[in-house]
Design a protein around this motif. Structure first.
Motif, short mmCIF file in Angstrom:
data_model
loop_
_atom_site.label_atom_id
_atom_site.label_comp_id
_atom_site.label_asym_id
_atom_site.label_seq_id
_atom_site.Cartn_x
_atom_site.Cartn_y
_atom_site.Cartn_z
N ALA A 135 -0.13 0.72 20.89
CA ALA A 135 -0.45 -0.64 20.45
C ALA A 135 -1.78 -0.68 19.70
O ALA A 135 -1.91 -1.37 18.68
N GLU A 136 -2.77 0.06 20.17
CA GLU A 136 -4.07 0.08 19.49
C GLU A 136 -3.96 0.77 18.14
O GLU A 136 -4.57 0.33 17.15
N THR A 137 -3.17 1.83 18.06
CA THR A 137 -2.96 2.50 16.78
C THR A 137 -2.30 1.56 15.78
O THR A 137 -2.71 1.48 14.61
N GLU A 138 -1.30 0.84 16.22
CA GLU A 138 -0.63 -0.12 15.34
C GLU A 138 -1.60 -1.21 14.89
O GLU A 138 -1.59 -1.62 13.72
N ARG A 139 -2.45 -1.67 15.80
CA ARG A 139 -3.43 -2.70 15.43
C ARG A 139 -4.34 -2.20 14.32
O ARG A 139 -4.62 -2.93 13.35
N GLN A 140 -4.78 -0.96 14.42
CA GLN A 140 -5.67 -0.40 13.41
C GLN A 140 -4.94 -0.24 12.07
O GLN A 140 -5.52 -0.48 11.01
N VAL A 141 -3.69 0.18 12.11
CA VAL A 141 -2.92 0.32 10.87
C VAL A 141 -2.76 -1.03 10.18
O VAL A 141 -2.98 -1.17 8.96
N LEU A 142 -2.40 -2.05 10.96
CA LEU A 142 -2.20 -3.39 10.38
C LEU A 142 -3.51 -3.95 9.83
O LEU A 142 -3.52 -4.60 8.78
N ALA A 143 -4.61 -3.70 10.53
CA ALA A 143 -5.91 -4.18 10.04
C ALA A 143 -6.28 -3.49 8.74
O ALA A 143 -6.82 -4.12 7.82
N GLU A 144 -6.00 -2.20 8.64
CA GLU A 144 -6.31 -1.46 7.42
C GLU A 144 -5.48 -1.98 6.25
O GLU A 144 -5.99 -2.13 5.13
N LEU A 145 -4.22 -2.26 6.48
CA LEU A 145 -3.37 -2.80 5.42
C LEU A 145 -3.81 -4.21 5.02
O LEU A 145 -3.72 -4.57 3.84
N ALA A 146 -4.26 -4.98 5.98
CA ALA A 146 -4.73 -6.33 5.68
C ALA A 146 -5.95 -6.27 4.75
O ALA A 146 -6.12 -7.10 3.86
N GLU A 147 -6.78 -5.26 4.94
CA GLU A 147 -7.98 -5.11 4.10
C GLU A 147 -7.65 -4.52 2.74
O GLU A 147 -8.17 -4.97 1.71
N ARG A 148 -6.75 -3.54 2.69
CA ARG A 148 -6.44 -2.85 1.45
C ARG A 148 -5.41 -3.56 0.59
O ARG A 148 -5.38 -3.41 -0.62
N GLY A 149 -4.51 -4.27 1.21
CA GLY A 149 -3.38 -4.86 0.49
C GLY A 149 -2.17 -3.96 0.52
O GLY A 149 -1.08 -4.38 0.89
N GLU A 150 -2.34 -2.69 0.17
CA GLU A 150 -1.28 -1.70 0.28
C GLU A 150 -1.92 -0.32 0.34
O GLU A 150 -3.07 -0.14 -0.08
N ALA A 151 -1.19 0.64 0.89
CA ALA A 151 -1.73 1.99 1.02
C ALA A 151 -0.60 2.97 1.24
O ALA A 151 0.46 2.62 1.77
N THR A 152 -0.82 4.20 0.83
CA THR A 152 0.15 5.25 1.09
C THR A 152 -0.02 5.74 2.53
O THR A 152 -1.02 5.47 3.19
N GLY A 153 0.95 6.51 2.99
CA GLY A 153 0.84 7.09 4.32
C GLY A 153 -0.37 8.00 4.43
O GLY A 153 -1.07 8.01 5.46
N THR A 154 -0.65 8.75 3.37
CA THR A 154 -1.80 9.64 3.36
C THR A 154 -3.10 8.85 3.45
O THR A 154 -4.03 9.21 4.20
N GLU A 155 -3.19 7.76 2.70
CA GLU A 155 -4.39 6.93 2.73
C GLU A 155 -4.59 6.30 4.10
O GLU A 155 -5.71 6.22 4.61
#
Length: 398
Positions: A135-155
């Motif tokens: 759950a914490e990992t998912e939260r961090q992924v979603l937060a990163e996408l919210a900041e970036r707009g979009e990102a590759t898996g590598t990013e």
């Protein structure tokens, strides 16, 4: 009285079924579509496990003045009137955005629950990671996408170190081995409708996508969503059997029957036995005025939309056209039946082979379609993800 005739309204024969397919699947010349949305709506869902299939399926059905690549990319990435998502049978599809909620609530949501439970169980068996860690990992992924707009898996892996973690998959089996968590977590978030695949890296044939947040799907009651999806499917593929619908959706028989009952479908007689159509779909459908040819891609929805295929595909041709998992390769069609297969040579030429004699008129029409396909594909080279015997032979110049 046999089941084949009990309670049926009328008989719909093979010729009429082929006429319905030609018109409703936008394959006859006069029925071709002007937009990618019309193509997807007419077929309900475009198989997207192989990204090229979406563009090739649209290209076979769009009018000659349309650029299939530009048209599909506009709908997917600019207007977002088409959505790429997990759907029926855990498969990735491109569907009309207006239908995405029904697909999610009828199919994806339940599959996502099972996927999450499986992942939690496998993480517990093969690592020190637990549900809270996930759950914490998912939260961090979603937060990163919210900041970036979009990102590759590598990013995302660079920004969220947890995504670079590994666990032991298949503990105690002959498949046991280390596996990164990243692909499983991104897949799960996609199945739950929290993120979606955006533009690919590279050309339209690439399967390396950027990820982005998406608005949550409206939460529809499962039975309501299933009935809605079946309504669209029968409008495109009816008449069809209960077994066809079960195969396409991957649902339990009780879910299929409940949806058919909710829609008040009518029973008709077809070669396979009892078929179902929508209540307003009993009128005869005439064949297109002009004969037609089509070159459809691997995994195209028309041949993959049903379990029973003998009325448009000679059983003797199956070994050449399918792989061992039941995935169909590129096919050549003439007036509502599969008559051969095609492939692309290294120099870009579209080559094809007939598996049955169809006459000079058909050969000329097929040649025209092959030239049209080669023209819009241009310099792009296409190799189906799931390769079949005939496609391999043709691609090798055999």
């Amino acid at each position: 009285m046999s089941e084949k005739s009990t309670g049926t309204t009328r008989t719909i024969g093979v010729e009429e079924r082929r006429a319905r397919l030609a018109l409703r699947h936008r394959l006859a010349g006069a029925a071709r579509a002007a937009t990618a949305e019309e193509v997807a709506g007419s077929l309900v869902a475009l198989h997207a496990t192989d990204p090229a299939t979406v563009f090739l399926a649209a290209g076979a059905r769009l009018t000659a003045d349309r650029d299939p690549v530009a048209e599909v990319e506009r709908a997917l990435y600019e207007d977002r009137t088409l959505t790429r998502m997990h759907g029926m049978r855990h498969t990735v599809f491109v569907v009309p955005t207006a239908l995405a909620a029904a697909v999610h609530s009828s199919s994806s949501a339940a599959a996502a629950v099972r996927e999450r439970a499986t992942l939690v169980r496998q993480l517990a068996a093969g690592s020190d990671f637990d549900e809270a860690w996930l759950a914490e990992t998912e939260r961090q992924v979603l937060a990163e996408l919210a900041e970036r707009g979009e990102a590759t898996g590598t990013e995302l892996g660079s920004a969220v170190p947890r995504l670079r973690a590994q666990y032991v998959y298949g503990v105690g089996t002959n498949q046991e081995g280390p596996q990164p968590v990243s692909s499983r977590i991104l897949r799960l978030l996609g199945m739950e409708g929290r993120i979606a695949r955006g533009r690919p890296q590279g050309s339209w044939t690439s399967s390396r996508f950027r990820w982005a947040l998406v608005p949550p799907h409206p939460d529809l009651p499962a039975a309501e969503a299933q009935a809605e999806l079946v309504r669209h499917w029968l409008a495109a593929y009816g008449p069809a059997t209960e077994a066809d619908l079960r195969w396409w959706t991957g649902w339990k028989v009780t879910d299929v029957r409940r949806a058919l009952t909710a829609l008040g479908t009518r029973r008709v007689t077809i070669d396979e036995g009892v078929g179902h159509v929508l209540p307003a779909d009993l009128e005869p459908v005439a064949a297109p005025a002009e004969p037609w040819a089509a070159l459809l891609p691997a995994l195209d929805p028309t041949p993959m939309g049903r379990q029973a295929r003998d009325w448009y595909l000679d059983p003797e041709h199956r070994p050449a056209l399918f792989d061992r998992s039941g995935n169909i390769g590129p096919t050549v069609w003439w007036n509502g039946r599969v008559v051969g297969g095609w492939a692309q040579l290294p120099d870009g030429e579209v080559t094809w082979r007939l598996l049955t004699d169809v006459g000079e008129e058909a050969v000329a029409a097929i040649r025209t379609e092959a030239a049209r396909l080669a023209a819009w594909v241009g310099d792009v080279r296409i190799t189906p993800r799931f390769r079949t015997p005939l496609e391999r032979e043709l691609a090798a110049g055999a």
